[in-house]
Each structure stands twice: as structure tokens, then as C-alpha cells.
Design a protein around this motif. Sequence first.
Motif, mmCIF file in Angstrom:
data_model
loop_
_atom_site.group_PDB
_atom_site.id
_atom_site.type_symbol
_atom_site.label_atom_id
_atom_site.label_comp_id
_atom_site.label_asym_id
_atom_site.label_seq_id
_atom_site.Cartn_x
_atom_site.Cartn_y
_atom_site.Cartn_z
ATOM 1 N N ALA A 130 -7.958 9.232 -0.361
ATOM 2 C CA ALA A 130 -6.902 8.212 -0.491
ATOM 3 C C ALA A 130 -6.437 8.092 -1.939
ATOM 4 N N LEU A 190 -2.040 9.181 4.909
ATOM 5 C CA LEU A 190 -3.488 9.340 4.947
ATOM 6 C C LEU A 190 -3.921 10.192 6.120
ATOM 7 N N ASP A 248 -9.543 9.411 5.731
ATOM 8 C CA ASP A 248 -9.353 8.957 4.348
ATOM 9 C C ASP A 248 -9.685 7.473 4.221
ATOM 10 N N ASN A 249 -10.177 7.113 3.070
ATOM 11 C CA ASN A 249 -10.467 5.700 2.836
ATOM 12 C C ASN A 249 -10.629 5.432 1.352
ATOM 13 N N ASN A 297 -5.041 -7.098 4.644
ATOM 14 C CA ASN A 297 -6.184 -6.384 4.070
ATOM 15 C C ASN A 297 -7.441 -6.768 4.831
ATOM 16 N N ALA A 347 -7.598 1.220 1.460
ATOM 17 C CA ALA A 347 -6.872 2.207 2.265
ATOM 18 C C ALA A 347 -7.787 2.673 3.386
ATOM 19 N N GLY A 356 -7.739 5.451 6.838
ATOM 20 C CA GLY A 356 -7.113 6.371 7.780
ATOM 21 C C GLY A 356 -7.333 5.915 9.218
ATOM 22 N N GLN A 397 -5.140 -2.527 7.961
ATOM 23 C CA GLN A 397 -5.223 -2.405 6.501
ATOM 24 C C GLN A 397 -3.986 -1.708 5.930
ATOM 25 N N ASN A 421 -1.918 0.302 2.932
ATOM 26 C CA ASN A 421 -2.344 1.433 2.110
ATOM 27 C C ASN A 421 -1.956 1.200 0.654
ATOM 28 N N HIS A 422 -2.928 0.770 -0.151
ATOM 29 C CA HIS A 422 -2.661 0.552 -1.575
ATOM 30 C C HIS A 422 -2.544 1.875 -2.332
ATOM 31 N N ASP A 481 -0.430 4.234 -1.533
ATOM 32 C CA ASP A 481 0.808 4.924 -1.144
ATOM 33 C C ASP A 481 1.852 5.011 -2.251
#
Lengths: 58, 362
Positions: B63, B95, B99-100, B139, B194, B196, B220, B222-223, B225
Motif C-alpha cells: 500500500a 490496491l 495490500d494493507n 476508517n 489502507a 485491500g 476503510q 485508502n490513505h 491513494d
Amino acid sequence: MINSVEKIYFNNEFVSYQMTLNNGKVWGVPLDEANSDYQAIQEWIAEGNTVIDNGGNN
Amino acid sequence: MSELKVDKVSPRSGNYVALNTVGSKNIIINGDMSIAQRSTSTASITGNGYHTIDRMFLGLTGAGTWTQSQDTTVPTGQGFAKSLKMDCTTANGSLSAGDNCILQQRIEGQNLQYLKKGTASAESLTVSFWVYATKTGTNICELYDTDNTRQISQAYTISSSNTWEKKTLTFAGDTTGAFNNDNGGSLTLLFWLAAGSNFTSGTLNTSWNSVTTANRAVGQVNHADSTSNNFYITGIQMEAGTTASDFEFLPHDVNLQRCYRYFYKNDDSGGAGFIYVAHPMFNIQLPVTMRVAPSCTDSGGSAITATNATGQVTYTGPTSTSFSTKPNVVRLLYAGGTWSAAYTYGLGCIGYPTGLLISAEL
């Protein structure tokens, strides 16, 4: 992350691991099952990797 | 002068909440982000690890790329001086499933016994924190029981971009699965940045259950992105009960001592050692008893000297440094180096590098 692992001896006694990571950092890792690096080494061995063992000569 | 007169003092019933009577009510160590022994800023982070702030582990798979730092951007008037900043430097707006990006703190089971998890009297936990992020939206904050592979998640909303907001989340007590009473990691507090689809494709699990990965981080944002994204957090407190009390500020020395149990950076370059079979050896007494026998790495160049009849001799070029450790002491033995001239036995040596890193992290 782990690139290689070698057994370290002191007075011919196996006392710790020397763990080299892919980023080149070298860590001494004690033989303590609660140590998270020791646990990572055991997983790495379980994946089929081999620990370098030069006996008590290092 | 005031005077207090009472006829009887009785224990409170009903909402009585167990406190950690050994000291801190805050289960989280270094929640004010004031201690950063490893570094105050680390760039180009693409993987897991403890990078800057003590006790704050970053789980990162795929991520994006991040710079993590200890920052002075803090909520006004709250008493905080530092925050943990995550700055996305390479974005991943698409993602992959696995991914995380997750900030987290892992907690020893022996420090959690008073929560009575796994019994009918299990305590609730309330998590409070301040967060500031470029990206708004949903979040996920999660508690993960690693002893019993159970978890619970809660969603919170970041409402305004680049604005400090205080969040308070209460998690019910878990009547199933006691924490091990030992020094292993039992509970992890996670803040997702983040996730996936492996973690988001189900229904958010808001009560304690066995882990279903797809239910952990549903919704959640995606910070990772955009490289314009920043995420700051500070003032993390987790306490027994259903209400959040004011953040518990600890004296710096107390906070540092608590961090030393898990990580210690030795900056003393003047250690006294001795010579063992022609090589320098040092014993370093640790400032606190660490969680377990620690791992060590020698991050600096060796500068070790000894003396002989004519003056100082130096030891250079060690090819390896072996370590033998206990929770309260580290023994360094160098190997492979050479002395510039003959040394005098029995006079010992001084040195060892600055920046010796000693880790007993979870």
C-alpha cells in the motif's frame, strides 16, 4: 527479509544466531523462544532455509 | 481550610471498573508519541517494522511508499507536543487484494489480566485518540486477540480534511478466550490506513468473533491513494471501562523507561571492556529488564582501543560481532579484527560503537 543466518559459538557452545537481513543489517539473536527474531528464524528454517554452522570455529 | 466528614466509605457497585493498579490506566505505551529512539524520520518505507516512534509498529504490504516521522503538528491546547506522521510518497490508488497499511501496538498478555477476558466479567475497553488526515471518510480501528485468533472492529469517520479530531470508541468485553498470562503478545490495537479487498469484502465485524479476514476493515478509505495524503495520530489511550478519561500524561523518564522494556538504543561510546582470546568483549547492563533476551545490532563503526607500554593501540576491522544476551545484560564479542600493535593483557579496552540497537519487541 532474512538473507542468511549463522550459528554463533562461544567457548564451543552454541550461544546465539547471527541474522543478516536483505538490507544488510546484521542482528545477533538470542536463543529465546519468546524473542520475535528467534521466532522469525524458526519460521525461515521451516520454509526450507539452512542455517550456516561452522561449528565452534568462529 | 476545607474539611471532609463522612460516616462510611463503601466500594462503588454497578459501573465499577477495574483499574490497572500497578500504575498507568493507559494500556498503550508512548501514546503521546514523545519517544522515538530509533529515528525521528524514516523515508522510503515499503515494509513492516518499527521505524520511528517507540512501540508503534507499522504493518505495510503493497500500500504505497511512506515517510514516517515524529512530528510537532498536534491538536491545539491539548498538551501534546508530538504526533506520528505518515506521509505517502508513492501512491497506490489501486490496491491488490492483500495490500494493507496498519499502525499498531502489540501488548503483553500479563499486562491485561485485569481485563478478565474470557470470563463473564470481561471488561469493556475504550480507545481514544486524536487524528488529522488529508483524506476524509470511514476508517477502521481494530482489536485483535492473537492468543485466541479473535477480533473486533469499529468504524470511525474523519469528517474534515487536515483538521484534528478526537475519536472515542468503546469495545465490549469479550467473554470468550482468556489472554495468556505471559510476556508474549496477546492483544494488538490497530489503526488501518489502507486495506485491500481481502480485508474489506465482507461485513464489518463489530462484536468479538473468531477472525474472518474479509470482515476486519470493511469500508476503510485508502490513505495511500495520493502523494498529497498525510495521516497524523497522537494521544492514543486504551483503558478499561466504557468512558474515555483525559489522556494520562506521564513524565518523560517514566515513558522512556516503559519503552526501554522493548527497545533500547545505546549511545554510550565509552564502554569499558576486556580482551578475550585477542578480541574485545563488553558487557552492557541494560537500563531495565527487557521483555525477553533481546536481539542486538551493531549499527556504527567500531572504535575500540587498548593500551600497551608505549601508548594506545586500536582494534579495527572486525568482520563480525556476536552477542549473547539476557533480559538485563548484553555481551558483545568482536571477531575477525586486528590490533595495530600488541596490547597489554589485563588492562582491558574501551569503546564499542554508538548506536547499538537492542530490541525485545513484540
